[in-house]
Design a protein around this motif. Structure first.
Motif, PDB file in Angstrom:
ATOM      1  N   SER A 292       0.732  -1.242   0.052  1.00 47.09           N
ATOM      2  CA  SER A 292       0.019   0.034   0.124  1.00 47.09           C
ATOM      3  C   SER A 292       0.914   1.042  -0.079  1.00 47.09           C
ATOM      4  CB  SER A 292      -1.067   0.151   1.318  1.00 47.09           C
ATOM      5  OG  SER A 292      -0.089  -0.056   2.432  1.00 47.09           O
ATOM      6  N   ASN A 293       2.139   0.940  -0.508  1.00 54.89           N
ATOM      7  CA  ASN A 293       2.832   2.391  -0.420  1.00 54.89           C
ATOM      8  C   ASN A 293       3.012   3.211  -1.484  1.00 54.89           C
ATOM      9  OD1 ASN A 293       4.992   0.129   1.199  1.00 54.89           O
ATOM     10  ND2 ASN A 293       4.438   2.013   2.444  1.00 54.89           N
ATOM     11  N   CYS A 294       2.990   4.532  -1.320  1.00 58.35           N
ATOM     12  CA  CYS A 294       3.311   5.430  -2.478  1.00 58.35           C
ATOM     13  C   CYS A 294       4.289   5.022  -3.291  1.00 58.35           C
ATOM     14  CB  CYS A 294       2.972   6.777  -2.188  1.00 58.35           C
ATOM     15  SG  CYS A 294       1.363   7.278  -1.177  1.00 58.35           S
ATOM     16  N   LEU A 295       4.189   5.219  -4.691  1.00 49.22           N
ATOM     17  CA  LEU A 295       5.376   5.236  -5.515  1.00 49.22           C
ATOM     18  C   LEU A 295       6.470   4.239  -5.648  1.00 49.22           C
ATOM     19  CD1 LEU A 295       5.564   9.111  -4.538  1.00 49.22           C
ATOM     20  CD2 LEU A 295       4.759   8.254  -6.855  1.00 49.22           C
ATOM     21  N   MET A 296       6.359   3.385  -4.784  1.00 51.61           N
ATOM     22  CA  MET A 296       7.508   2.465  -4.717  1.00 51.61           C
ATOM     23  C   MET A 296       7.770   1.435  -5.940  1.00 51.61           C
ATOM     24  SD  MET A 296       7.996   1.414  -0.690  1.00 51.61           S
ATOM     25  CE  MET A 296       9.301   0.262  -0.900  1.00 51.61           C
ATOM     26  N   GLY A 297       6.431   1.376  -6.740  1.00 48.80           N
ATOM     27  CA  GLY A 297       6.478   0.674  -7.961  1.00 48.80           C
ATOM     28  C   GLY A 297       6.863   1.466  -9.233  1.00 48.80           C
ATOM     29  N   ASN A 298       7.216   2.735  -8.818  1.00 50.57           N
ATOM     30  CA  ASN A 298       7.489   3.865 -10.206  1.00 50.57           C
ATOM     31  C   ASN A 298       8.887   3.383 -10.808  1.00 50.57           C
ATOM     32  OD1 ASN A 298       8.691   6.267 -11.378  1.00 50.57           O
ATOM     33  ND2 ASN A 298       6.417   7.052 -10.875  1.00 50.57           N
ATOM     34  N   PRO A 299       8.878   3.451 -12.039  1.00 51.35           N
ATOM     35  CA  PRO A 299       9.815   3.010 -12.610  1.00 51.35           C
ATOM     36  C   PRO A 299      10.650   4.188 -13.621  1.00 51.35           C
ATOM     37  CG  PRO A 299       8.036   2.447 -14.279  1.00 51.35           C
ATOM     38  CD  PRO A 299       7.517   3.266 -13.148  1.00 51.35           C
TER      39      PRO A 299
END
Length: 599
Positions: A292-299
């Motif tokens: 549920s964390n913000c932005l940690m999957g941003n590439p």
């Protein structure tokens, strides 16, 4: 014959009976039953011209071509270029190979997410998909080549989620994000009973020092005297607290006196509140699950956590948010988590992502007003990284670990179509219609075969709206004010024309329909109405099916004068729990034996 079957059972019992059995009868056709699946590997022509990334694509095709049917698709200007060809191929899985940043970015994720829902006429997702990337091509090649069975869960921010006595994982440790001391332990063999201490392992208050140490270890050992022990490598780490593109904050709501996990240049490292940084070079494969964390999957930058996870973090799969998480993310945050864990061992992370995404679309279509927020935006801004059909599974701790059970069976009828039956049984507690039901429990299932949507006729519906596509079922089983009591079931039945049966064993090469074995084949599944059997490779001439119990006693027999006319039959046999053998015999051809466990 009776003596021969008894001898067979004696020989099998000397081996590992469960290695030869079909497994639990429920669900009759689990999500992984697509043994003859179609796999599409999609890559840009530019990336395929690079030797490293070409090796990733070719490896995917070769790997899945041995298990099913795999085909390579290349695009020039946009990944949308392959839409028509993908639509014709009708893949069950799509691996989108993308080089870091230039191709793998937030815009690409949104594009492939939408693309995956537009391969046929219905609005739902048509294939389980994942993005295969890495800081360099070698990371992606390693990730798709490794297998993993998740046994040890590290919930490093937030407690382990559980509903005693249901055991969600084999073993795990959880450290709640708003405390410096509280620690939960799930020891193996304790049936989901969580032991809690107000003390961190080693007395360490800064969890990043523990997390970095454990990720760097070949194996960890955590023991509490008189309570149990956790031993083995960390297989999956679930984050919480706060996240950013290149940072994970352990403590919540502020950092307090705990440190961070950071990323830069393809490297993960711990940055404790005191002391020097700790390089993370994980020696064993892992899932990084940013629930549920913000932005940690941003590439969008090569310094981001995504690339470090697959480089020094030794990730084989990852789930995360591309943008900021907020209200309305239940379907893709806790929806994915609950779909996977409440059906422990049934779904992979990729399947949980796929099912939750389609459930969110159903919610948009038939808005229940139970969940607020921009549901649709999260369908295209959450992402699964890794091979969607990779050999990465969660340890199956058995039926007692599941909050509910489903059974999906089918058999050909006498009118040229097939009859399908789906039953949902609530196991853990009473199930009430509400927000939790909508994103956690609303029944949704991939179908074991492809069907013609225009031929669907619902024959029994103990619930409400059912959306049935060529390969997917989503069912509004409950409505406002309704409750499904613990132990109770509801059933949906329909008939439809089967257009493509992919439950058989694949022998084909890439791009070709699999060939068939010349020996007669039998697949069976136990259901509420008896035994459903699928027969293949039968020629003209007499054939017979016999059901034999573990003592060698014949419990049922049926003879066919002409085997070539039979493909699907339902045998009205009632059996007690136990191990059974189904024997299919055809004169002049031979026989086959299929074992199953009825629980």
């Amino acid at each position: 014959m009776k003596k021969r079957h008894a001898e067979l059972f004696r020989k099998i019992s000397a081996l590992s009976i469960f290695a030869l059995c079909l497994g639990p009868a429920t669900p009759a056709f689990p999500q992984s039953s697509l043994r003859n699946y179609f796999y599409a590997a999609v890559i840009s022509k530019t990336a395929y011209a690079d030797a490293g990334w070409k090796a990733v694509a070719d490896s995917l095709v070769a790997r899945h071509g041995r298990k099913g049917t795999a085909k390579l698709f290349t695009w020039a200007s946009s990944v949308d270029d392959v839409r028509t060809d993908l639509s014709s191929f009708r893949p069950d899985y799509i691996g989108f190979i993308a080089r870091p940043v230039d191709e793998c970015n937030s815009r690409f994720i949104a594009t492939v997410s939408r693309l995956s829902r537009t391969l046929d006429a219905d609005p739902y997702g048509d294939a389980v998909w994942g993005i295969i990337t890495g800081y360099e091509a070698a990371d992606a090649l390693r990730a798709i080549s490794e297998s993993l069975t998740v046994k040890t869960m590290l919930s490093a921010s937030g407690n382990l989620s559980y509903e005693p006595p249901l055991q969600r994982f084999y073993q795990g440790v959880g450290m709640t994000c708003d405390s410096y001391t509280k620690t939960d332990y799930l020891f193996p063999g304790t049936s989901g009973n969580i032991y809690t201490e107000e003390k961190r392992p080693e007395g360490e208050r800064d969890r990043i020092k523990l997390v970095a140490k454990w990720l760097n270890a070949e194996s960890i050992t955590l023991e509490v005297a008189g309570k149990g022990a956790i031993t083995g490598p960390v297989d999956c780490i679930m984050t919480g607290g706060h996240g950013n593109v290149n940072l994970w904050q352990c403590h919540y709501p502020d950092a307090g006196s705990e440190g961070y996990m950071r990323s830069s240049g393809g490297k993960l490292y711990g940055a404790p509140a005191s002391g020097g940084s700790i390089a993370i070079n994980a020696p064993t494969p892992k899932i990084l699950w940013c629930a549920s964390n913000c932005l940690m999957g941003n590439p969008d930058n090569s310094n981001n956590i995504v690339y470090a996870a697959f480089h020094t973090g030794h990730a084989v799969q990852m789930f995360g948010f591309v943008n900021s998480a907020s209200s309305g993310d239940e379907f893709m945050a806790w929806g994915v988590y609950d779909r996977v864990t409440k059906s422990a061992g049934t779904y992979t992370l990729a399947e949980g992502f796929f099912l939750s995404n389609n459930n969110a679309l159903f919610e948009q279509k038939y808005f229940t007003k139970q969940v607020s927020g921009p549901i649709g935006s999260y369908m295209d801004s959450t992402v699964f990284y890794g091979d969607p059909a990779g050999a990465v599974v969660f340890h199956d701790v058995g039926d007692t670990a599941r909050a509910y059970k489903t059974e999906l069976s089918w058999a050909e009828n006498n009118s040229g179509s097939a009859d399908f039956s789906f039953t949902f049984t609530m196991v853990a507690h009473d199930l009430e219609f509400g927000a939790g039901y909508c994103y956690q429990f609303r029944p949704i299932s991939r179908l074991p075969v492809r069907i013609d949507p225009g031929s669907i006729a619902v024959t029994k519906n103990e619930g409400h709206t059912a959306d049935i596509t060529d390969n997917l079922l989503i069912w509004e089983m409950l409505s406002s004010g309704e409750t499904l009591r613990k132990g109770a079931s509801k059933t949906l039945q329909w008939s439809a024309t089967v257009t493509d049966d992919r439950t058989g064993t694949a022998h084909g090469n890439a791009g070709k329909r699999p060939g068939r074995s010349s020996a007669p084949q039998l697949t069976m599944a136990f259901g509420a109405e008896g035994l459903a059997a699928r027969l293949t490779n039968l020629s003209s001439g007499a054939a017979a099916i016999r059901i034999v119990d573990q003592a060698g006693r014949e419990r049922y027999a049926q003879r066919f004068a002409d085997g070539s006319s039979k493909r699907y039959v339902r045998l009205p046999v009632r059996l007690a729990p136990g191990v059974y053998a189904a024997v299919l015999v055809q004169e002049g051809v031979g026989s086959t034996i299929q074992f199953a466990v009825l629980r």
